[in-house]
Design a protein around this motif. Structure first.
Motif, PDB file in Angstrom:
ATOM      1  N   VAL B  32       0.852  -1.227   0.030  1.00  0.00           N
ATOM      2  CA  VAL B  32      -0.013  -0.001   0.141  1.00  0.00           C
ATOM      3  C   VAL B  32       0.981   1.304   0.047  1.00  0.00           C
ATOM      4  O   VAL B  32       0.567   2.208  -0.866  1.00  0.00           O
ATOM      5  N   GLY B  35       2.518   1.665  -3.314  1.00  0.00           N
ATOM      6  CA  GLY B  35       1.396   2.161  -4.294  1.00  0.00           C
ATOM      7  C   GLY B  35       1.354   3.466  -4.311  1.00  0.00           C
ATOM      8  O   GLY B  35       1.213   4.319  -5.322  1.00  0.00           O
ATOM      9  N   TRP B  36       1.222   3.790  -2.894  1.00  0.00           N
ATOM     10  CA  TRP B  36       1.089   5.474  -2.710  1.00  0.00           C
ATOM     11  C   TRP B  36       2.105   6.220  -3.370  1.00  0.00           C
ATOM     12  O   TRP B  36       2.073   7.386  -3.974  1.00  0.00           O
ATOM     13  N   ALA B  39       2.518   5.889  -7.019  1.00  0.00           N
ATOM     14  CA  ALA B  39       1.329   6.888  -7.854  1.00  0.00           C
ATOM     15  C   ALA B  39       1.590   8.296  -7.601  1.00  0.00           C
ATOM     16  O   ALA B  39       1.166   9.168  -8.442  1.00  0.00           O
ATOM     17  N   SER B  40       1.979   8.654  -6.577  1.00  0.00           N
ATOM     18  CA  SER B  40       2.344  10.179  -6.216  1.00  0.00           C
ATOM     19  C   SER B  40       3.466  10.570  -7.212  1.00  0.00           C
ATOM     20  O   SER B  40       3.380  11.827  -7.543  1.00  0.00           O
ATOM     21  N   GLN B  48      -0.272   5.601 -13.167  1.00  0.00           N
ATOM     22  CA  GLN B  48      -0.680   5.295 -11.846  1.00  0.00           C
ATOM     23  C   GLN B  48      -1.288   4.017 -11.484  1.00  0.00           C
ATOM     24  O   GLN B  48      -1.384   3.437 -10.444  1.00  0.00           O
ATOM     25  N   TRP B  51       0.658   0.978  -9.919  1.00  0.00           N
ATOM     26  CA  TRP B  51       0.745   1.206  -8.512  1.00  0.00           C
ATOM     27  C   TRP B  51      -0.550   0.951  -7.518  1.00  0.00           C
ATOM     28  O   TRP B  51      -0.543   0.406  -6.563  1.00  0.00           O
ATOM     29  N   LEU B  52      -1.608   1.558  -8.375  1.00  0.00           N
ATOM     30  CA  LEU B  52      -2.949   1.203  -7.686  1.00  0.00           C
ATOM     31  C   LEU B  52      -3.303  -0.399  -7.365  1.00  0.00           C
ATOM     32  O   LEU B  52      -3.683  -0.776  -6.269  1.00  0.00           O
ATOM     33  N   ALA B  55      -1.379  -1.684  -4.711  1.00  0.00           N
ATOM     34  CA  ALA B  55      -1.908  -1.342  -3.626  1.00  0.00           C
ATOM     35  C   ALA B  55      -3.072  -2.085  -3.133  1.00  0.00           C
ATOM     36  O   ALA B  55      -3.112  -2.595  -1.905  1.00  0.00           O
ATOM     37  N   VAL B  56      -3.928  -2.284  -4.220  1.00  0.00           N
ATOM     38  CA  VAL B  56      -5.103  -3.257  -3.855  1.00  0.00           C
ATOM     39  C   VAL B  56      -4.415  -4.733  -3.705  1.00  0.00           C
ATOM     40  O   VAL B  56      -5.342  -5.219  -2.532  1.00  0.00           O
TER      41      VAL B  56
END
Lengths: 95, 155
Positions: B32, B35-36, B39-40, B48, B51-52, B55-56
């Motif tokens: 997570v 991923g954050w 994505a940032s 992104q 990366w999302l 995180a999922v």
């Protein structure tokens, strides 16, 4: 009962409450961040850091709370076993 | 969590389960955060999405580990409850047999006494046997030769 004593005895429920609180705060902050910008590329990081992390923390908190319930049941079974077989039998079955 | 490991004892959570839970939770949290972080750093949604997804996946991994943890705990509690109930049932059965024997005083296989040529069989000590030479046999054997129970000692 004093707060410190309660925290020591119910550390798992205290942790669960803190995690659920943090999860809700995360969801709220994520929603606020997403609603502040119209650009999807700026919303995705909030979706991850707020939404997914919030769900992650909520799940962790639920797990802690249910674990505490299971430990309570286990202690009750310890007492029942002690009544049936004596303290030595209960000690052997405890984990 | 597992303070008293004893061979053969049912345990709430074995050490391996604790390790698995910690490992999966840390991996999920790392996914997570990664991923954050990823994505940032991307300025397009297309960059992104990977990366999302990471995180999922992290949330799913940690969630699955937590569910397995709870299910294992529930299973252990159920097994131990069943073992204790079995123990209780055994005690109750023994207590019931002892109580029945105490009530009528006739444990299985007990012998009764009868005088040769007479038609009744008796418990040991029955006043009807006083001064008589009696032979011992089971209730079934007495029944087979046509004897019935004494009305005084009620075998």
């Amino acid at each position: 009962m004093k707060t410190t004593t309660w925290l020591r005895q119910q550390w798992d429920r205290a942790a669960a409450a803190v995690l659920v609180g943090l999860g809700l705060v995360g969801l709220l902050l994520g929603w606020m961040g997403v609603s502040d910008t119209p650009f999807p590329a700026e919303q995705v990081p909030y979706l991850i850091s707020g939404g997914l992390l919030g769900v992650f923390l909520l799940g962790l908190g639920a797990m802690f709370w249910l674990s505490a319930d299971l430990r309570d049941e286990w202690r009750k079974l310890d007492r029942i076993e002690a009544a049936l077989t004596g303290p030595a039998g209960a000690e052997a079955g405890r984990s | 969590v597992n303070a008293h490991p004893v061979d053969g004892a049912i345990r709430l959570w074995p050490v391996g389960a604790v390790t698995n839970l910690y490992a999966a939770t840390l991996v999920g949290l790392a996914a997570v955060v990664a991923g954050w972080w990823g994505a940032s750093g991307a300025d397009r949604v297309s960059g992104q999405l990977a990366w999302l997804n990471a995180a999922v996946v992290g949330v799913v991994v940690a969630g699955t580990a937590n569910v397995v943890w709870i299910l294992r705990g529930r299973r252990a509690v159920g097994m131990r409850s069943a073992a204790l109930l079995g123990h209780l049932a055994g005690d109750t059965l023994q207590a019931g047999v002892a109580s029945a024997e105490a009530a009528d005083g006739t444990p299985d296989g007990e012998s009764f006494l009868a005088v040769a040529g007479l038609g009744l069989f008796h418990r040991e000590g029955c006043p009807m046997l006083t001064g008589k030479a009696a032979a011992s046999a089971s209730a079934d054997e007495h029944g087979r030769v046509g004897r019935s129970t004494c009305g005084v000692c009620r075998p």
